[in-house]
Scaffold this active site. Structure first.
Site, PDB file in Angstrom:
ATOM      1  CG  ASP A   1      46.215 -41.724  39.814  1.00 27.71           C
ATOM      2  OD1 ASP A   1      46.108 -40.449  39.540  1.00 27.71           O
ATOM      3  OD2 ASP A   1      47.531 -42.166  39.473  1.00 27.71           O
TER       4      ASP A   1
ATOM      5  CG  ASN B   1      48.380 -30.989  41.301  1.00 31.58           C
ATOM      6  OD1 ASN B   1      48.621 -30.470  42.363  1.00 31.58           O
ATOM      7  ND2 ASN B   1      48.738 -32.139  41.139  1.00 31.58           N
TER       8      ASN B   1
ATOM      9  N   GLY C   1      52.656 -29.077  39.801  1.00 29.98           N
ATOM     10  CA  GLY C   1      52.403 -30.808  39.386  1.00 29.98           C
ATOM     11  C   GLY C   1      51.660 -31.261  38.265  1.00 29.98           C
ATOM     12  CD  GLN C   2      47.198 -29.423  34.526  1.00 28.83           C
ATOM     13  OE1 GLN C   2      47.511 -28.140  34.724  1.00 28.83           O
ATOM     14  NE2 GLN C   2      46.301 -29.788  33.755  1.00 28.83           N
TER      15      GLN C   2
ATOM     16  CG  HIS D   1      43.630 -34.335  36.488  1.00 26.92           C
ATOM     17  ND1 HIS D   1      44.052 -33.730  35.344  1.00 26.92           N
ATOM     18  CD2 HIS D   1      44.429 -34.465  37.393  1.00 26.92           C
ATOM     19  CE1 HIS D   1      45.262 -33.577  35.422  1.00 26.92           C
ATOM     20  NE2 HIS D   1      45.351 -34.063  36.918  1.00 26.92           N
TER      21      HIS D   1
ATOM     22  CG  HIS E   1      44.945 -35.893  41.996  1.00 28.36           C
ATOM     23  ND1 HIS E   1      45.774 -36.794  41.545  1.00 28.36           N
ATOM     24  CD2 HIS E   1      45.225 -34.413  41.208  1.00 28.36           C
ATOM     25  CE1 HIS E   1      46.455 -36.363  40.712  1.00 28.36           C
ATOM     26  NE2 HIS E   1      46.090 -34.935  40.469  1.00 28.36           N
TER      27      HIS E   1
HETATM   28  P1  5GP Z   1      48.539 -34.448  37.616  1.00 25.89           P
HETATM   29  O1  5GP Z   1      50.143 -34.831  38.083  1.00 25.89           O
HETATM   30  O2  5GP Z   1      48.428 -33.859  36.307  1.00 25.89           O
HETATM   31  O3  5GP Z   1      47.809 -33.682  38.777  1.00 25.89           O
HETATM   32  O4  5GP Z   1      47.898 -35.807  37.938  1.00 25.89           O
HETATM   33  C1  5GP Z   1      47.704 -36.794  36.834  1.00 25.89           C
HETATM   34  C2  5GP Z   1      47.320 -38.118  37.276  1.00 25.89           C
HETATM   35  O5  5GP Z   1      47.049 -39.085  36.261  1.00 25.89           O
HETATM   36  C3  5GP Z   1      48.573 -38.839  37.934  1.00 25.89           C
HETATM   37  O6  5GP Z   1      48.283 -39.160  39.307  1.00 25.89           O
HETATM   38  C4  5GP Z   1      48.939 -40.179  37.109  1.00 25.89           C
HETATM   39  O7  5GP Z   1      49.070 -41.156  37.867  1.00 25.89           O
HETATM   40  C5  5GP Z   1      47.533 -40.343  36.590  1.00 25.89           C
HETATM   41  N1  5GP Z   1      47.615 -41.036  35.127  1.00 25.89           N
HETATM   42  C6  5GP Z   1      48.426 -40.703  34.299  1.00 25.89           C
HETATM   43  N2  5GP Z   1      48.163 -41.554  33.084  1.00 25.89           N
HETATM   44  C7  5GP Z   1      47.118 -42.264  33.411  1.00 25.89           C
HETATM   45  C8  5GP Z   1      46.424 -43.230  32.751  1.00 25.89           C
HETATM   46  O8  5GP Z   1      46.570 -43.570  31.889  1.00 25.89           O
HETATM   47  N3  5GP Z   1      45.476 -43.707  33.556  1.00 25.89           N
HETATM   48  C9  5GP Z   1      45.044 -43.615  35.030  1.00 25.89           C
HETATM   49  N4  5GP Z   1      43.869 -44.278  35.546  1.00 25.89           N
HETATM   50  N5  5GP Z   1      45.828 -42.512  35.521  1.00 25.89           N
HETATM   51  C10 5GP Z   1      46.940 -41.964  34.886  1.00 25.89           C
END
Ligand code: 5GP
Ligand code: ZN
Length: 112
Positions: free
Chosen positions: A30, A85, A91-92, A98, A100
């Site tokens: 991440d 999420n 929180g998505q 994806h 975590h």
């Molecule tokens: P969500 O909030 O949708 O459950 O998780 C999205 C995750 O993707 C977040 O933890 C964020 O830090 C990560 N993320 C967003 N953009 C990028 C990116 O360009 N590269 C990587 N490696 N992680 C990303």
């Protein structure tokens, strides 16, 4: 899928620290880690969120969870959390399914 950040990572048009890849799955670090170990595990198939998964995706979903277990084993993690999420209020922020994988510190429960 056009304009999908994670599809760009899968297609290698966007850089990421990929640490595990199979025919169906990619796992990468991440960008904004919330724990010493914070890895995202995604199916290569674009599914925008779990609520959009179809019955034909059941095996793929199982593979994602199994990959998380293998990654945790390879990193010698005895305690870890696997989080997904679904939707903005949960929180998505990225609309490509994806999971975590979090570890390396004490994780609180319940999450915020
Ligand atoms: P969500 O909030 O949708 O459950 O998780 C999205 C995750 O993707 C977040 O933890 C964020 O830090 C990560 N993320 C967003 N953009 C990028 C990116 O360009 N590269 C990587 N490696 N992680 C990303
Ligand atoms: Zn995508």
């Amino acid at each position: 899928m056009a304009d999908c950040l994670f599809c760009e990572i899968i297609g290698k048009t966007k850089q990421a620290r990929i640490m595990h890849e199979t025919e169906d799955i990619v796992a990468f670090h991440d960008l904004n880690p919330q724990a010493p170990v914070h890895i995202l595990i995604i199916p290569k198939k674009h599914i925008s969120k779990l609520a959009q998964a179809k019955s034909e995706d059941v095996e793929l979903l199982g593979k994602v969870q199994y990959a998380a277990m293998e990654i945790a084993k390879n990193l010698d993690l005895s305690d870890f959390r696997l989080v997904m999420n679904n939707g903005r209020k949960a929180g998505q922020t990225v609309d490509h399914l994806h999971y975590h994988l979090l570890s390396g510190r004490r994780l609180l429960w319940p999450p915020g």
